[in-house]
Every structure is written in C-alpha cells, then in structure tokens.
Design an enzyme around this catalytic site. Sequence first.
Site, PDB file in Angstrom:
ATOM      1  N   GLU A  41     -10.133   2.745  -8.284  1.00 47.50           N
ATOM      2  CA  GLU A  41     -11.488   3.253  -7.857  1.00 47.50           C
ATOM      3  C   GLU A  41     -12.181   4.220  -8.889  1.00 47.50           C
ATOM      4  O   GLU A  41     -12.641   3.759  -9.559  1.00 47.50           O
ATOM      5  CB  GLU A  41     -11.038   4.002  -6.451  1.00 47.50           C
ATOM      6  CG  GLU A  41     -12.317   4.509  -5.379  1.00 47.50           C
ATOM      7  CD  GLU A  41     -11.778   4.825  -4.408  1.00 47.50           C
ATOM      8  OE1 GLU A  41     -12.263   4.745  -3.211  1.00 47.50           O
ATOM      9  OE2 GLU A  41     -10.921   5.722  -4.492  1.00 47.50           O
ATOM     10  N   GLU A  64      -8.264   6.978  -6.086  1.00 47.09           N
ATOM     11  CA  GLU A  64      -8.365   8.502  -6.430  1.00 47.09           C
ATOM     12  C   GLU A  64      -7.531   8.525  -7.482  1.00 47.09           C
ATOM     13  O   GLU A  64      -6.585   9.473  -7.636  1.00 47.09           O
ATOM     14  CB  GLU A  64      -7.686   9.356  -5.319  1.00 47.09           C
ATOM     15  CG  GLU A  64      -8.416   9.265  -4.037  1.00 47.09           C
ATOM     16  CD  GLU A  64      -8.195   7.981  -2.982  1.00 47.09           C
ATOM     17  OE1 GLU A  64      -9.100   7.491  -2.443  1.00 47.09           O
ATOM     18  OE2 GLU A  64      -7.021   7.623  -2.916  1.00 47.09           O
ATOM     19  N   GLU A  68      -0.074   5.152   0.098  1.00 46.40           N
ATOM     20  CA  GLU A  68      -0.845   6.429   0.249  1.00 46.40           C
ATOM     21  C   GLU A  68      -0.068   7.412  -0.117  1.00 46.40           C
ATOM     22  O   GLU A  68       0.946   7.796   0.885  1.00 46.40           O
ATOM     23  CB  GLU A  68      -1.662   6.484   1.479  1.00 46.40           C
ATOM     24  CG  GLU A  68      -2.664   7.651   1.511  1.00 46.40           C
ATOM     25  CD  GLU A  68      -3.359   7.784   0.499  1.00 46.40           C
ATOM     26  OE1 GLU A  68      -3.073   9.235  -0.247  1.00 46.40           O
ATOM     27  OE2 GLU A  68      -4.311   7.246  -0.065  1.00 46.40           O
ATOM     28  N   HIS A 109       0.666  -1.169   0.109  1.00 48.05           N
ATOM     29  CA  HIS A 109       0.103  -0.007  -0.110  1.00 48.05           C
ATOM     30  C   HIS A 109       0.945   1.294   0.260  1.00 48.05           C
ATOM     31  O   HIS A 109       1.849   1.454   0.729  1.00 48.05           O
ATOM     32  CB  HIS A 109      -0.901  -0.071   1.247  1.00 48.05           C
ATOM     33  CG  HIS A 109      -1.789   1.210   1.211  1.00 48.05           C
ATOM     34  ND1 HIS A 109      -1.823   2.127   2.189  1.00 48.05           N
ATOM     35  CD2 HIS A 109      -2.873   1.259   0.352  1.00 48.05           C
ATOM     36  CE1 HIS A 109      -2.921   2.995   1.788  1.00 48.05           C
ATOM     37  NE2 HIS A 109      -3.588   2.792   0.811  1.00 48.05           N
ATOM     38  N   GLU A 121     -16.709   1.943   1.032  1.00 45.91           N
ATOM     39  CA  GLU A 121     -16.320   2.810   2.186  1.00 45.91           C
ATOM     40  C   GLU A 121     -17.385   3.966   2.450  1.00 45.91           C
ATOM     41  O   GLU A 121     -17.388   4.085   3.701  1.00 45.91           O
ATOM     42  CB  GLU A 121     -14.759   3.189   2.057  1.00 45.91           C
ATOM     43  CG  GLU A 121     -15.026   4.549   1.338  1.00 45.91           C
ATOM     44  CD  GLU A 121     -14.374   3.853  -0.201  1.00 45.91           C
ATOM     45  OE1 GLU A 121     -13.875   4.797  -1.111  1.00 45.91           O
ATOM     46  OE2 GLU A 121     -14.439   2.766  -0.647  1.00 45.91           O
TER      47      GLU A 121
END
Length: 650
Positions: free
Chosen positions: A445, A427, A358, A356, A451
């Site tokens: 996404e 995003e 971010e 991951h 979520e």
Amino acid sequence: MNYGGVVSSPNGDVSLTVEVEEGEPVYHLKYNDKVLIAPSRLGVIFKETNLSQDLTLDYIESSKVDEIWTQPWGEQKEIRNNYEEIKLYFSKNESGEKMNITFRVFDDGLGFQYEWPEQVGLQDFVITDEITEFNMADDHTGWWIGAYQLNRYEHLFNETRVSETDTVHTPFTMKTDDGIHLSIHEAALTNFASMTVANNGNNSLEVDLVPWKNGDKVRGSAPHKSPWRIINVGETAGDLMTNYLMLNLNEPSKIEDTSWITPGKYTGIWWDMHLGTKTWESGEMHGATTEYTKQLMDFTARHGFYGVLVEGWNQGWDGSWFDNGDVFSFTEPYPDFDLKEVTRYADSLGVKLIGHHETSAGISNYEAQVDEAFDLYNEVGVEAVKTGYVGDFVEGGEWHHGQFMVRHYRDIVKKAAEHKIMLNVHEPIKDTGIRRTWPNMMTREGARGQEYNAWSVDGGNPPSYTTIVPFTRGLVSPFDYTPGVFNLLLTDKPENPDNNRVQHTLAKELALYVVIYSPLQMVSDLVKNLEANPTALEWVKAVPVDWETTLVPKAEIGDYVVVVRKDRNSGDWYLGGITNEKARDFEVELDFLESGKTYEAQVWADGEDADWKTNPYPLERTTEEVTSESVLELNLAKGGGVAVRFAPKN
C-alpha cells in the site's frame, strides 16, 4: 580543491562533477548540458566523528557495467543496467576514519551510496545527521506529502514550488519550468533510517533521516552501507514511470527458484467491512465465516481469478484492537471460520485462500508468532499473505519508517521467502526496489487507496488523485490500490454522512488496472455488483497483471496519463487512459503494435453523457480493426477513462 572530476553517462546525457573543496566533498549534476543539481554537500555526521569535512581523498576507482537482467514478474521483463561508476575513498584528517562514496551515472539519472568499511573507530556507531544536499537549479514545481504526519504515507499530494515545501517523503517528484522531470528517492533501504527531504530554503533540499524515538538516526557497526540516494530524470513524466534505475541499484534475487511466485487477481472479504455491511469483529455481521468465504471462492473460480483474501478470520478483532496489537492471535480462528475446510474447498475449485495478518503495530506480538503462523499457512496451502500495520507509532513511539521498522519489514520478507509465501504489505515501509532482491515482496500500500473512497471524511480521493499517484508513489511501484468497484455511488453503504463515493467514471475504474501496476490486483467490489455488470467484468477478467513491456505515450502529472503494456504471456497489448476533472480527447499512435499484423481493438470507453459527478456509469463497448500504422482516437469524459485490449487477429 584537491580533486575535480567529471563522469558522464553512457550516452552522455547525464554529467556528474565531484569535487573536494578544502576537505569537503561536493557534487553537481547536469542533464543535456542544463544544470539540474547545483553544487551540493555530501557526508554523514556520527556521534563519534564528522565525516562531511576535514576529509582527504586517498584514491579513486572507476568501472562500467552494461548488462540485461530479467524480472521474474513485473512491469518490464528485461531491464538494462548500464552505468559509469566512480568510487572515492576518503579518510578523516588526523583521526583516520574511513568512508567511501560510490557514484553510478546512468542515462536517466544518478545513484550514490556511502560506505564505511570495517574499522576500529566505527564500531557500534550512531549517525546523528546526514547532510547530503540536493540543491535545485531553480524553484521547480513539486508533488509531495509531508513526512512527519500521522497516517504514514496516506495523504493527498500537494502541488507547490520547491520553495513552498515542508519536509517531505520520497519519492519527491518535480518538473522544471522548461519541462524536465526529476524525482529524488532512495534504493536498497536496508538496516538504515528511511530518507525524507527537508526544505533548507533557496531551493536547497537536504536529507532528513527518520529518527529513533530517542533522536538517534541510525545505529550500526562498520562495515555498513547507506541506501543509494537516487535522482531520476527524463524529458517527460512517462520517462520517470519507465525508469528502472532504482531496481538496478538493488542486489539480484536471493531466491534461486522463483517458480512458486505467482501474480494474479484476487477477490476478498474486505470491501464489505469498509462499507459497513460486514464486520471484522465477531457477531451477527461477521464477514470471515466459512459459508461466506466459500461463496467468494465460488465466484473467484467461476471467473478465473487467483484467490480470496479473508480479513477478520483470527482471534483478536473484538474490542480495542486498533489501539492494542497485542490482542491478535495469528493461528487461532474464530469459531465460525474453519481454516482447514475453506482451504480444502479452495483446492477443490482450483483457487487459493489469501491469508491476512493485521498486527495493529504490535510488532513484538507478531514477531513472537510469525514462524508458527507461516507454518500454519504452509500446512493448509496458503501462498500469499496480506500484512497490516495500522497505528501511528509502533513499540511505544517508533515511526513506521525509522530504522527499527525498516529492519522488521525486511526480516518478515526474508522469513516469508523461507516459507515460500508472497507478501502484500499494508501500512508498509516505502518501496525502494527490494522486490528485485526478494521477489516474494509482491505489492504494498503506502498511499491512499480505494478504501478512502468508502469512509474518508473528505468524501474520497478526488478525480485528479489517480493522475498524480503514478508519478509519485507509483514511481517505485507496485501499489495495491485495490481497483474493481463498480457501484461507484456506494449505494450498499448503510450510512454515508460524508457523501463518500468513487470520484470518477466506470471506464476510469477499469483503466486503473493498466495505469496503476500491481502483480496482485484486487477485484474489490461485492459479488452482486460485479456480476450485475458483465461488460465491465469482462475487462477485469481479461486484463493481465504481469507485463513484458510498459510504455507511457501521453502524460501530464495531475491532468492525464495514458499507459500501454504488453502481456508477458501472449501477444496482446493493453491500454489504460485516465483524466482528472476535465474531459479530454487524445490521438494515440499504435506504432508499438507488431508491424504487419492486424489487431482487434476491444474498447471500453465512457458512454454518452458520462460525467464523473453527474453520470458516472455509462460504458460503451466497441471493437475495431487496427494495425501499427493506425491512430486510435480516445474520448475521455470528465473524470473519465478508457480501457483497450489489442488482440492479434493473424
């Protein structure tokens, strides 16, 4: 007029007319002899010159293609690429700048692209406007989200007439009053601004390129090409869903050996944080610990899933990361997360850690570290990485979907391919078919996902949402919606002031694994909730993520959709059917099954008195024998669904 020509699609259903009227190029389009696009302008305006008028058509080339190519993974294994092409070569009167426009006419739509060949007059150019029009023949019904909003593409869809739209993101899907479905989008978005579509009045739509923060639309140097502007068309909503024109307009794969690209289902330390039972940041509630990751890996291995996504493992989540992406390290774990130990443990179980990254829109910080970060993942055996770009703007005011970020997203995909890493981008920039060229770009996404059901102030995605998204955002597929929540009422959530919940039945949650396509599908709920319902978990374990064939026998945008897909690796077929707030009964002919074979239809359906609002959990599991001559009756509760596996018996 110095040119007027008509080009028809291979089967004659789609007819394109291109004209040059007093130096201005214009096109119009018919579908089955009905006007779909009325005469519409073409052209691009540069800071240096206007290439939409005062043009001379120098010459024309025509060609045709009919071929079949194979996706290494996807919703459709074999794709036919069949079109008629014309290429028009223009020059600017007096000053002489060159521009070409290529049109490809398919049986199910049109694609066209601008090209500026190498020339002295267009070195280091700036595009200030694109005046491409889509003049609708009538005031169609459309499904859309506004383009220049915060939270990028993550909004509920509006349903209005074209005349009532704002500037909208694409794909922009419409339905004519006589039932024709069409969608405007773009293909092969590369080193260009993302296209939105503005309402010009009188049912006229015009391309509106997302600008740089100083107002420039596109910066470049000839030779340069625009993305393809595409119009998909079909008789039904399902025709749009099985339209592969966008993929056909992308370049073939640049990855010669795709054997390392592996679709699969994954679990994760993720839903806990959205519920508030664990945190991304360090401390007593920290989710990304070695111990908890191993527990998830035990569950993942026990049920045969691919891997475990772990968010919050790396330094930077403490404090104001949401407002400052420069705080993240992509190689330094928190002390309670032993990266080498968890990957060693994963290997011992035959599962994988999913990485991951971010960025929180800190692009420079990420680009400075990404090589080292991918090298680290190569070292420990991580094959897939979820990236994130939370934040309304990047680098001091650039949009997520302007040219600056289009370049960044593409660079990261290429870099990931060099490291043999699959990507799941959140995003993101919208999908324009780049997965054909870079098939390590697995899923993304780019819409409201699961979520939102956990914390959105409006309570979550309404029952109709998942009947709209397959025909809007989902048309460009895949979508990491992250299904797999069994505890629909979110009773694990410590505080729930907005009464958040999943606004449909359990059977509908299962059906989403077929309806919403992704080659990486999440099994998102907490382990205790998943294992507490073995009947529902049986379906999630069985349903594939890689398909040979996709069919859509029944669909009405915003109301219901039934999708049928054939497993690429067996003779099994799977069906997912969902509805909005209304209960529905369907009869589905099973003529897609192989003739002469008997199948066991394993059905997960809404149980007695199921209702998304008052009683979402009843789930009935039944079996029956069927053949290609059978008709299957489907009974969907309010906000409900049905999931079916057809397994050959002989």
